[in-house]
Design a protein around this motif. Structure first.
Motif, PDB file in Angstrom:
ATOM      1  N   PHE A 173       0.782  -1.248  -0.055  1.00  0.00           N
ATOM      2  CA  PHE A 173      -0.006   0.096   0.020  1.00  0.00           C
ATOM      3  C   PHE A 173       0.887   1.249   0.143  1.00  0.00           C
ATOM      4  N   ILE A 174       0.319   2.194  -0.833  1.00  0.00           N
ATOM      5  CA  ILE A 174       1.467   3.500  -0.744  1.00  0.00           C
ATOM      6  C   ILE A 174       0.453   4.530  -0.196  1.00  0.00           C
ATOM      7  N   LEU A 175       1.079   5.403   0.762  1.00  0.00           N
ATOM      8  CA  LEU A 175       0.224   6.444   1.173  1.00  0.00           C
ATOM      9  C   LEU A 175       1.143   7.726   0.867  1.00  0.00           C
ATOM     10  N   ALA A 176       0.540   8.483  -0.016  1.00  0.00           N
ATOM     11  CA  ALA A 176       0.832   9.780  -0.575  1.00  0.00           C
ATOM     12  C   ALA A 176       0.745  10.678   0.644  1.00  0.00           C
ATOM     13  N   VAL A 177       1.807  11.643   1.072  1.00  0.00           N
ATOM     14  CA  VAL A 177       1.455  12.656   2.004  1.00  0.00           C
ATOM     15  C   VAL A 177       1.944  13.901   1.535  1.00  0.00           C
ATOM     16  N   GLY A 178       1.124  14.896   1.062  1.00  0.00           N
ATOM     17  CA  GLY A 178       1.608  16.086   0.123  1.00  0.00           C
ATOM     18  C   GLY A 178       0.752  16.665  -0.620  1.00  0.00           C
ATOM     19  N   GLY A 179       1.071  17.356  -1.395  1.00  0.00           N
ATOM     20  CA  GLY A 179       0.211  17.983  -2.448  1.00  0.00           C
ATOM     21  C   GLY A 179       0.031  17.171  -3.804  1.00  0.00           C
ATOM     22  N   GLY A 180      -0.101  17.896  -4.949  1.00  0.00           N
ATOM     23  CA  GLY A 180      -0.610  17.246  -6.091  1.00  0.00           C
ATOM     24  C   GLY A 180       0.489  16.462  -6.758  1.00  0.00           C
ATOM     25  N   SER A 181       1.742  16.916  -6.553  1.00  0.00           N
ATOM     26  CA  SER A 181       2.917  16.441  -7.207  1.00  0.00           C
ATOM     27  C   SER A 181       3.157  15.144  -6.327  1.00  0.00           C
ATOM     28  N   VAL A 182       3.313  14.976  -5.085  1.00  0.00           N
ATOM     29  CA  VAL A 182       3.346  13.776  -4.544  1.00  0.00           C
ATOM     30  C   VAL A 182       2.042  12.602  -4.737  1.00  0.00           C
ATOM     31  N   ALA A 183       1.002  13.157  -4.930  1.00  0.00           N
ATOM     32  CA  ALA A 183      -0.063  12.181  -5.253  1.00  0.00           C
ATOM     33  C   ALA A 183       0.151  11.676  -6.664  1.00  0.00           C
ATOM     34  N   ASP A 184       0.585  12.724  -7.776  1.00  0.00           N
ATOM     35  CA  ASP A 184       0.895  12.248  -9.093  1.00  0.00           C
ATOM     36  C   ASP A 184       1.909  11.237  -9.122  1.00  0.00           C
TER      37      ASP A 184
END
Length: 387
Positions: free
Chosen positions: A88-99
């Motif tokens: 599982f990946i948990l992106a913590v940040g804004g759109g760039s981290v999510a992208d």
């Protein structure tokens, strides 16, 4: 209204203290990779909240995802996912981290030789590692959509891809996690959400009055709360409205059954790749140029926009349209986001009217806009007026 199929499985957890709730949304026993950017989450308390929420899980971290996430950086994370058996990946940040995290999730399960083919050759995405998002910068809507835009330093390309396999399973939207953002990032987020909305609204009438009103509501809200949240960063009500507006601007809802443009974004991506401008800065430069260049094709919606958003009801049609576009420029400038290339002081931007169309041609983007009428020559004309 056009036919459409709407699907969005992302669970939204909105409000104060919601990071703690992710403990119950990540499968028990899953090994988690926490992805983030430059490390601001370790200064503003978000990292500690995530750490507490993951206390029952085995997890590791990968930081350093850039503002325009780079393929070269992300492939290091892909190798980590594979070597460590991440579930599982948990992106913590804004759109760039999510992208970037969406790319990591898809690339880790890509069957081909080079995951860049998902962007450059539209290779299909058949699977992705499940992921969630803790949002810290409201702008792109990436926390609840399928899309990602990735840069490749070695080739100078900035391209996008999308897949339903990349929908985040959940997104935490806690406005308090955004309080420490610098004004430039807050302003960029407001502009980004505004232009996302315009790309789906500013086309031609499609007998979709509800979608128009949804879009107009987002635009009105951003115009109202944008200056408030810049002036008062810890005004919870204003920041909450900004966060929710940015999500709704690109979660697919307002685009149901209506034509969409996206020429401003395609041109803007090339400006960022060529000159390193912030994504939102390029949008603020390009959108007014597209609106003026496409004034005839967009006339009906521009007049509607002038009246409903800016209250402009007097004067000839052309006068009302020009005043509406000028009001849009003034709004962006009021946020500190300039609307002409020369105001950014970046060397070489005078060559943008020739360089950017050449980049678009190289990538096969020859007919942009809702009518496919924005050719490379049209892009030259648009950018020549934005220097």
């Amino acid at each position: 209204m056009q036919n459409f199929s709407y699907y969005n499985p992302t669970r939204i957890l909105f409000g104060k203290g919601q990071i703690a709730a992710i403990a119950g949304l990540i499968p028990a026993g899953a090994k988690v990779l926490v992805t983030y950017g430059g490390g601001s989450i370790k200064k503003n308390g978000v990292y500690d909240q995530v750490k507490a929420a993951l206390k029952a899980h085995a997890w590791l971290e990968f930081g350093g995802i850039e503002a325009n996430p780079r393929y070269e950086t992300l492939m290091k994370a892909v190798a980590l996912v594979k070597s460590e058996g991440v579930d599982f990946i948990l992106a913590v940040g804004g759109g760039s981290v999510a992208d970037g995290s969406k790319f990591i999730a898809a690339a880790a399960r890509f069957d081909g030789a080079d995951p860049w083919d998902m962007l450059a050759k539209r290779a299909p995405v058949s699977s992705a590692v499940p992921l969630g998002v803790v949002l810290t910068l409201p702008a792109t809507g990436s926390e609840s959509n399928t899309f990602a835009v990735i840069s490749r330093e070695s080739s100078g390309d900035k391209l996008g891809f999308g897949s339903e396999h990349c929908y985040p399973q959940f997104a935490v939207l806690d406005p308090e996690t955004t309080y420490s953002l610098p004004p430039r990032q807050v302003a960029n987020g407001i502009v980004d959400a505004f232009v996302h909305t315009m790309e789906q609204y500013m086309t031609y009438p499609a007998e979709a009055p509800l979608q128009d009103r949804f879009a107009e509501g987002i635009l009105h809200t951003l115009i109202e709360v944008g200056p408030q949240t810049l002036a008062h960063p810890q005004d919870y009500a204003a920041r909450a409205s900004q966060v929710w507006s940015a999500t709704l601007a690109l979660n697919g809802l307002i685009g149901c059954g209506v034509p969409q443009d996206w020429a401003t974004h395609m041109i803007g991506h090339e400006l960022t790749a060529e000159y390193g401008l912030d994504h939102a800065q390029t949008l603020a430069v390009v959108l007014p140029g597209v609106l003026r260049h496409q004034k005839e094709a967009k006339r009906a919606k521009l007049l509607q926009y002038a009246e409903r958003i800016w209250g402009i009801r007097e004067g000839s049609e052309d006068e009302r349209i020009e005043r509406a576009i000028a009001a849009t420029e003034a709004f962006f400038e009021s946020l500190g986001v300039h609307t002409h290339l020369g105001l950014y002081g970046v060397a070489g931007t005078n060559e943008a009217p020739s360089r950017v169309p050449a980049r678009l041609e190289r990538h096969g983007f020859l007919k942009l806009g809702e009518h496919g009428a924005i050719t490379p020559q049209a892009v030259t004309e648009i950018l020549a007026a934005r220097r």
